[in-house]
Design an enzyme around this catalytic site. Structure first.
Site, mmCIF file in Angstrom:
data_model
loop_
_atom_site.group_PDB
_atom_site.id
_atom_site.type_symbol
_atom_site.label_atom_id
_atom_site.label_comp_id
_atom_site.label_asym_id
_atom_site.label_seq_id
_atom_site.Cartn_x
_atom_site.Cartn_y
_atom_site.Cartn_z
ATOM 1 N N GLY A 84 0.856 -1.171 0.000
ATOM 2 C CA GLY A 84 0.000 0.000 0.000
ATOM 3 C C GLY A 84 0.898 1.229 0.000
ATOM 4 N N ARG A 87 4.553 5.544 2.141
ATOM 5 C CA ARG A 87 5.144 6.859 2.446
ATOM 6 C C ARG A 87 4.536 7.949 1.580
ATOM 7 N NH1 ARG A 87 11.249 6.802 -0.205
ATOM 8 N NH2 ARG A 87 10.753 5.678 -2.111
ATOM 9 N N LYS A 107 4.737 12.373 -1.905
ATOM 10 C CA LYS A 107 5.607 11.217 -1.649
ATOM 11 C C LYS A 107 6.625 11.608 -0.587
ATOM 12 C CE LYS A 107 8.193 7.632 -4.079
ATOM 13 N NZ LYS A 107 8.582 7.126 -5.420
ATOM 14 N N GLY A 120 8.160 6.190 6.616
ATOM 15 C CA GLY A 120 7.232 6.907 5.758
ATOM 16 C C GLY A 120 7.794 8.161 5.127
ATOM 17 N N ARG A 170 3.803 14.311 -6.797
ATOM 18 C CA ARG A 170 3.656 13.596 -8.075
ATOM 19 C C ARG A 170 2.298 13.920 -8.679
ATOM 20 N NH1 ARG A 170 4.907 7.595 -7.365
ATOM 21 N NH2 ARG A 170 2.939 7.595 -6.227
ATOM 22 N N ARG A 177 -3.145 1.258 -9.883
ATOM 23 C CA ARG A 177 -2.051 0.380 -10.288
ATOM 24 C C ARG A 177 -2.594 -1.013 -10.613
ATOM 25 N NH1 ARG A 177 2.598 2.200 -6.805
ATOM 26 N NH2 ARG A 177 1.927 4.107 -5.800
ATOM 27 N N ASP A 246 3.069 -3.783 -8.589
ATOM 28 C CA ASP A 246 2.466 -2.645 -7.897
ATOM 29 C C ASP A 246 3.049 -1.316 -8.370
ATOM 30 O OD1 ASP A 246 4.683 -3.951 -6.283
ATOM 31 O OD2 ASP A 246 4.607 -2.004 -5.301
ATOM 32 N N ASN A 247 4.108 -1.361 -9.164
ATOM 33 C CA ASN A 247 4.691 -0.145 -9.732
ATOM 34 C C ASN A 247 4.253 0.084 -11.177
ATOM 35 O OD1 ASN A 247 6.082 0.269 -7.359
ATOM 36 N ND2 ASN A 247 7.987 -0.613 -8.082
ATOM 37 N N ASP A 256 6.489 5.389 -10.217
ATOM 38 C CA ASP A 256 7.280 4.977 -9.056
ATOM 39 C C ASP A 256 8.764 4.854 -9.378
ATOM 40 O OD1 ASP A 256 5.351 5.073 -7.188
ATOM 41 O OD2 ASP A 256 5.183 2.927 -6.867
#
Length: 479
Positions: A84, A87, A107, A120, A170, A177, A246-247, A256
């Site tokens: 998840g 950070r 981020k 984080g 970002r 994703r 996940d990226n 990412d």
């Protein structure tokens, strides 16, 4: 400027709502003014001080609903259910000048329930890397998330050494994703999976609505967009470094940034992430890994589509990738679409680059600045060898056969072969200055990378190949 957060409104239970952990004594490192203008942050009511306060986590604007998203994914080939936003926080969306909607995401905004024991935080080093990398790719024409700003504070963050905390903002049209779909499928939350699929179609792929099989069309569109992105990575020598599922964005954008790198010498099996001990994400494996990740995504659609339908969608990846990659490489070499020698010339040139350990970017740019009749200059560019002589002869004959004016051909080539890329050693030097509160080199690189194809004044050193020491720089996932 008005914030909204449709993920907050539509996907309750699949995020953790929380405020950012602000960084102390925030200062601007770099700002993307053109993007700020586009997003509506140049309103007279938004002072520079207010901008810093918002994007350092110090203040919340009306309509923001900061949240950490929950997803899962495959990391280095293994499914991880505990992922998840560890950070980062999705602040919400804003409406840009053209009425399009854009997500803004902090981020480095502090611990979340998905931090897995981490603090984080993001450090100044990684924040500058993400800002410059995303903008470098954008101006090369590679689909990517973007960066609005980097803000540094005084908070100490401990990695290998003590570093300063920083936050990157970002920007992209969606933060959904592959891992969002994997999470809902593997936890058997099928009603919410249906809702996410429909939301993705309605908001990002409306052309799928009228298809005979909208879900099949969706996975097909994601497959094609991913192929387009990776084809451009390969053509420009970009290594992502950590292509976990996940990226991967469902929009087919580069997402990412971590241990990325652009190739210096042409080394097809180059590994830019020193944490990648098996070379899973080596440069030449990126197309196959992208398809592997698409298979993970397709598995999450298996309640909606048959195996044959999923295969039908995924089988479009390879031909589409090859078509786009070859088209871009022909443009880089100045060859017509119907040039019969194109594939042979491309493959042989790459073989020469590897054998001679030639700088990938500078070799292509040198080719774009050298008339085809200049035998000695071409040989100096490629290195003296039988293979180089044979290639030059074939290249000269092929260009002569396709006809056209040489000056016009070279001018077109220069639009596809950059003079400037984000070399790791230049980036490292800029980071070292920034850690001493000198942000001038970050600004200089940013200016160069906004016009990568055009010669700029006093920039000779930024065009040079990496020195030997710089080729040994190691970048890890924490970068």
């Amino acid at each position: 400027m008005q914030f909204n957060n449709r993920f907050y409104q539509n996907f309750s239970g699949h995020y953790h709502a929380q405020y950012p952990m602000a960084i102390q004594n925030p200062r601007m490192v770099c700002k993307n003014q053109a993007l700020a203008d586009f997003l509506g942050f140049s309103d007279d009511r938004i002072t520079d001080e207010a901008f810093v306060q918002i994007f350092s986590g110090q203040s919340i604007v009306e309509g923001m609903q900061p949240l950490a998203q929950k997803y899962t994914g495959h990391q280095f080939g293994s499914y991880n259910p505990d992922l998840g936003d560890g950070r980062g926080l999705l602040l919400g969306e804003v409406q840009a000048q053209d009425n399009s909607l854009w997500d803004l995401h902090l981020k480095g905004a502090g611990q979340t329930p998905y931090s897995r024991g981490g603090d984080g935080r993001a450090v100044l080093r990684s924040s500058i890397r993400e800002f410059l990398a995303s903008e470098a790719l954008y101006h090369l024409g590679i689909p990517t998330s973007r960066a609005l700003c980097v803000i540094v504070g005084d908070d100490p963050v401990y990695r290998e050494i003590e570093e300063k905390a920083a936050i990157t903002t970002r920007v992209c049209q969606s933060h959904i994703r592959f891992g969002h779909f994997e999470y809902l499928y593997h936890t058997q939350q099928f009603d919410d999976l249906d809702k996410l699929i429909q939301f993705t179609i309605d908001e990002y792929y409306p052309q799928c609505r009228d298809a005979q099989e909208p879900v099949l069309q969706l996975i097909t569109e994601i497959t094609l967009k991913t192929a387009e992105m990776v084809a451009l990575w390969q053509a420009y020598g970009f290594c992502h470094g950590v292509m976990n599922s996940d990226n991967m964005s469902v929009l087919g954008i580069t997402f990412d940034f971590g241990p990325f790198a652009f190739l210096d010498d042409y080394q097809p099996d180059f590994i830019c992430n020193h944490s990648d001990h098996t070379g899973r994400y080596a440069f030449d494996k990126q197309p196959s890994i992208a398809l592997w990740n698409l298979n993970c995504l397709a598995h999450a659609f298996s309640n909606h589509l048959s195996i044959d339908q999923l295969k039908q969608a995924l089988q479009q990846f390879e031909p589409h990738f090859i078509q786009l990659y070859n088209a871009k490489m022909r443009q880089k070499m100045g060859l017509c679409e119907d040039n019969p020698d194109a594939k042979l010339l491309i493959s042989q040139l790459l073989t020469i680059m590897r054998a001679q350990q030639l700088d990938y970017t500078n070799t292509w740019r040198g080719l774009a600045e050298t008339e085809v009749t200049q035998q000695a200059e071409l040989l100096a560019l490629l290195g003296a060898s039988e293979e180089s002589n044979a290639w030059i002869s074939l290249y000269q004959a092929s260009i002569q056969a396709q006809g056209g004016k040489e000056a016009a051909r070279l001018k077109k080539m220069q639009l596809h072969n950059p003079k400037y890329i984000l070399r790791n050693y230049l980036l490292q030097q800029a980071i070292e200055d920034a850690e001493k509160n000198d942000f001038n080199e970050v600004q200089t690189l940013y200016k160069l990378l906004k016009s990568p194809f055009t010669q700029q004044d006093d920039s000779l050193r930024y065009q040079q190949s990496a020195p030997d020491w710089a080729k040994k720089l190691e970048i890890s996932c924490s970068s």
